[in-house]
Design an enzyme around this catalytic site. Sequence first.
Site: not given
Ligand code: ATP
Ligand code: 3PG
Length: 403
Positions: A37, A384
């Site tokens: 990022r 998101g």
């Molecule tokens: N079964 C599970 N139980 C708990 N946590 C989980 C599980 N599977 C995946 N994760 C966790 O999900 C996290 C990532 O989820 P997240 O929804 O934040 O995705 P993202 O790609 O970062 O999207 P965003 O940018 O919206 O945050 C990771 O840190 C991972 O450890």
């Molecule tokens: O990790 C993300 O999806 C962005 O940095 C936004 O973070 P937030 O879900 O805590 O608003």
Amino acid sequence: MKTIDELLAEGVAGKRVFVRADLNVPLDGTTITDDGRIRAVLPTVAKLAEAGARVVVASHLGRPKGAPDPAFSLAPAAARLGELLGADVAFATDTVGESARATVAGLADGQVAVIENLRFNPGETSKDDAERGAFADQLAELADVYVGDGFGAVHRKHASVFDLPARLPHYAGYLIATEVGVLKKLTTDVQRPYAVVLGGAKVSDKLGVIDHLLERADRILIGGGMAYTFLKAQGHEVGSSLLQEDQIPAVREYLRRAEEKGVEFVLPVDVVVAPAFPDLKTKAPAHPTTVAADAMPAGQMGLDNGPETNKLYASKLADAATVFWNGPMGVFEHPDFADGTRAVAQALVDSPAFSVVGGGDSAAAVRILGFDENAFGHISTGGGASLEYLEGKTLPGLAALED
Ligand SMILES: Nc1ncnc2c1ncn2[C@@H]1O[C@H](COP(=O)(O)OP(=O)(O)OP(=O)(O)O)[C@@H](O)[C@H]1O
Ligand SMILES: O=C(O)[C@H](O)COP(=O)(O)O
């Protein structure tokens, strides 16, 4: 939407330019485990600095509770930005206080500063327009011009994303332009079969996108923390797994509509469970076992897709023409639970499909697991944000950049 190129053409030398970035990087203590990022916003920051702007970079990191918390300091991200730029980057230890004002006042033309985590101030995320506005007023004092480039946060109606651009001349940075360009294609002329893979941990934030995907996608594969609400909705035991109990009726409705519409819903057939969430610092062995998804023992936590699921998901992705993937398939940060995420990444590398991987952790996961970024069609910095863009929602951070 005016772009940064228009700003550069107007001239920025000597101007204080506020760049709202998304430097919400994964950290292990103060060590950045993936700097994707930060690299993503580099073109915008470097170009502004080269043109003689006094660049004030701001971001959130994690979800602190509206007060300073050293665990969420942006200091490591500021240091990394300096390394990548090959220049000194000043760091303000507060957001709109004495340190921020002095740091910005001390910038010479072409210099860059990072101010501390915006979410250390309750005004940043407040639901109250006046409170957010008051914080935006304070931020506006630090700059002459606003550049929005924190694509990962454009779905948040937060002071620095939504209210601040209304107070300053505003432009879209290079990252936002690229992200929107790619994602737009998925909403207009998507090549079919179109498969979407959803996982991760922000379950309540992201379940809503399924409503929209039922109208667009041909196949929806569910994994990660998202899977257990589905398994529970089908009447299975999910032990102590991540669960969004209040969403079970909605999930049942998604499954019913998918059947009606002929959208294929694919859920794990086996999962990797352990007695507790693993220690991500020590990476101590977590005692995983693989069980059938309809026979999870009570008291165990589902932490990854199992090997049969991995084969199934690879087969469902092999003949897709377009794939959008958000959310790791398991707790990939621990070696006992990384196989599901690795399997989906490998399936995308092997498939001729145009693949978009979205999300801070999802993008970090493919790099940390050793995949070449260029093997994917596009790696989005927003999870998101990209999902809400695909839903066709008005994103506050993009709407605010419109003229
Ligand atoms: N079964 C599970 N139980 C708990 N946590 C989980 C599980 N599977 C995946 N994760 C966790 O999900 C996290 C990532 O989820 P997240 O929804 O934040 O995705 P993202 O790609 O970062 O999207 P965003 O940018 O919206 O945050 C990771 O840190 C991972 O450890
Ligand atoms: O990790 C993300 O999806 C962005 O940095 C936004 O973070 P937030 O879900 O805590 O608003």
